[in-house]
Design an enzyme around this catalytic site. Structure first.
Site, PDB file in Angstrom:
ATOM      1  NE  ARG A 224      -4.181  -1.576   0.005  1.00 59.26           N
ATOM      2  CZ  ARG A 224      -4.213  -2.612  -0.817  1.00 59.26           C
ATOM      3  NH1 ARG A 224      -3.192  -2.861  -1.627  1.00 59.26           N
ATOM      4  NH2 ARG A 224      -5.266  -3.412  -0.844  1.00 59.26           N
ATOM      5  CG  HIS A 272      -2.887  -0.566  -7.183  1.00 57.26           C
ATOM      6  ND1 HIS A 272      -3.369   0.132  -6.111  1.00 57.26           N
ATOM      7  CD2 HIS A 272      -2.889  -1.873  -6.787  1.00 57.26           C
ATOM      8  CE1 HIS A 272      -3.648  -0.692  -5.121  1.00 57.26           C
ATOM      9  NE2 HIS A 272      -3.351  -1.926  -5.506  1.00 57.26           N
TER      10      HIS A 272
END
Length: 309
Positions: A224, A272
């Site tokens: 993250r 991502h």
């Protein structure tokens, strides 16, 4: 009894079709279309608007569309007593292993630099490293961390791993707890972050941690964006202590056009995409948990909210 799908910025149509095919007759609403909030007992979501679920008095389960649940648990207005689940999927784990392996190979063979050199028409050769002479350190030994470790060891890398609590992984030297973190880091030529995002792991990738890595170490973050203190990474790369970084996750996504990471010659950016949930691959476990909720049976892949994963 209804299911609510909440996925701002993502097209939910594949999820709707997958659920309808798997569970004919399921009543599905897609936020923000008009619906009766009292009907909804099960929500399927990714990055819901903060505070949204407090408006659903009969909500029992919030299911994440992916393996991560920090986007749910970070909502301070989450209804008390609601259960949270995550996705566990062989496809996701395999894809993550492939991606990390590709980034590690990209680094030790300097492919990132050759790509830039081609655009400049520069003929320059670098002395590459071999897997057998490279030690990769993995932070986080959950399902994804284990998959990455297995992929790397099968490709002849030396692999160490660190986790909050003591764990074992075949052919991997395992460290755990704060007392063993420095020893783990000083032996990690490439550091891969696969930690869950919790209060304890926020900002863990900072200058103090980087300073414990050997000079010339490389950082890969596929967990993250909030794990990383961005200006600390830039400073440690610019000082020469770190050789560079591969980043797939960011504090703000999409990454703003003005962000300095875009132009940094030693930072490799991907949007991502290391491991992306495919609805048809995981819809079975979502529908199964919906049925379990209706029958008041234990849920699969239930998250321990106090731990954050």
């Amino acid at each position: 009894m209804s299911v609510l799908i909440v996925s701002p910025g993502r097209d939910p149509e594949e999820w709707v079709k997958a659920l309808e095919n798997r569970h004919p007759g399921m009543n599905i609403y897609v936020y923000p279309e008009e619906h009766d909030t009292e009907e909804v007992e099960f929500a399927l979501t990714w990055n819901h608007p903060r505070g949204l679920f407090k408006n659903y008095p009969n909500l029992k389960v919030i299911a994440s569309m992916g393996a991560g649940v920090d986007h749910i648990l970070s909502d301070s207005a989450l209804p008390e007593g609601v259960k949270v689940t995550k996705v566990v999927d062989d496809t996701l784990t395999e894809d993550m292993g492939d991606f990390v392996l590709s980034q590690v190979m990209n680094h030790i063979r300097d492919l990132h630099y050759y790509s830039k050199a081609q655009r400049k028409k520069e003929w320059e050769q670098f002395q590459y490293k071999r897997p057998q002479n490279t030690t990769v350190g993995i932070m986080g030994l959950g399902v994804l961390g284990n998959a990455v470790a297995g992929k790397l060891t099968k490709n002849f890398f030396k692999v160490n791993a660190w986790s909050r609590t003591e764990k074992e992984c075949e052919d991997v030297k395992c460290y755990h707890g704060k007392d063993q973190l420095e020893e783990f880091l000083k032996n990690s030529q490439i550091l891969v972050c696969l930690l869950p995002l919790t209060e304890d792991t926020k900002n863990i990738l900072n200058s103090d941690l980087f300073d414990m890595l050997p000079e010339g170490a490389y950082v890969i973050n596929v967990a993250r964006g909030e794990h990383l203190v961005e200006h600390d990474l830039m400073e440690m790369i610019d000082s020469g202590h770190l050789s560079g970084a591969s980043l797939d996750v960011f504090r703000e996504e999409p990454l703003p056009e003005e962000h300095p990471f875009w132009e940094h010659p030693k930072i490799n950016i991907t949007p991502h995409i290391a491991s992306v949930t495919k609805p048809e691959s995981v819809v079975g476990q979502i529908a199964d948990n919906y049925d379990r909720m209706k029958e008041d049976e234990p849920l699969e892949n239930k998250v321990e909210k106090d731990k954050g994963y």
